[in-house]
Write a protein that holds these residues in place. Structure first.
Motif, PDB file in Angstrom:
ATOM      1  N   LEU A   2       0.835  -1.197   0.000  1.00  0.00           N
ATOM      2  CA  LEU A   2       0.000   0.000   0.000  1.00  0.00           C
ATOM      3  C   LEU A   2       0.874   1.253   0.000  1.00  0.00           C
ATOM      4  O   LEU A   2       1.933   1.280   0.624  1.00  0.00           O
ATOM      5  N   ARG A  26      -9.810   9.371 -11.923  1.00  0.00           N
ATOM      6  CA  ARG A  26      -8.513   9.708 -11.335  1.00  0.00           C
ATOM      7  C   ARG A  26      -7.338   9.546 -12.286  1.00  0.00           C
ATOM      8  O   ARG A  26      -6.245   9.959 -11.994  1.00  0.00           O
ATOM      9  N   LYS A  33      -4.902   0.468  -7.856  1.00  0.00           N
ATOM     10  CA  LYS A  33      -6.278   0.380  -7.366  1.00  0.00           C
ATOM     11  C   LYS A  33      -6.486   1.476  -6.332  1.00  0.00           C
ATOM     12  O   LYS A  33      -5.763   1.571  -5.341  1.00  0.00           O
ATOM     13  N   TYR A  34      -7.466   2.333  -6.575  1.00  0.00           N
ATOM     14  CA  TYR A  34      -7.828   3.396  -5.641  1.00  0.00           C
ATOM     15  C   TYR A  34      -8.646   2.783  -4.512  1.00  0.00           C
ATOM     16  O   TYR A  34      -9.614   2.062  -4.764  1.00  0.00           O
ATOM     17  N   ILE A  35      -8.272   3.065  -3.261  1.00  0.00           N
ATOM     18  CA  ILE A  35      -8.985   2.472  -2.131  1.00  0.00           C
ATOM     19  C   ILE A  35      -9.875   3.496  -1.440  1.00  0.00           C
ATOM     20  O   ILE A  35     -11.068   3.277  -1.275  1.00  0.00           O
ATOM     21  N   ASP A  36      -9.332   4.635  -1.040  1.00  0.00           N
ATOM     22  CA  ASP A  36     -10.115   5.583  -0.266  1.00  0.00           C
ATOM     23  C   ASP A  36      -9.394   6.918  -0.220  1.00  0.00           C
ATOM     24  O   ASP A  36      -8.227   7.018  -0.573  1.00  0.00           O
ATOM     25  N   SER A  37     -10.096   7.947   0.230  1.00  0.00           N
ATOM     26  CA  SER A  37      -9.465   9.255   0.418  1.00  0.00           C
ATOM     27  C   SER A  37     -10.214  10.023   1.494  1.00  0.00           C
ATOM     28  O   SER A  37     -11.316   9.653   1.886  1.00  0.00           O
TER      29      SER A  37
END
Length: 45
Positions: A2, A26, A33-37
């Motif tokens: 990560l 994005r 892989k985009y997970i969160d923000s």
């Protein structure tokens, strides 16, 4: 593995950048892989 990416935008550009995210996504390289923000409270213009 990560990674955490910290994005900092020039003053006055936040709304423009988030509008582009909504329109085009994005635009990440293949395989990521985009997970969160989260967004700081003081980022609004």
């Amino acid at each position: 593995m990560l990674f955490m990416v910290i994005e900092r935008f020039k003053d006055g550009k936040t709304k423009e950048i988030y509008r582009r995210f909504q329109e085009e996504g994005r635009m990440m390289p293949e395989g990521l892989k985009y997970i969160d923000s989260w967004v700081e409270v003081n980022c609004d213009e």
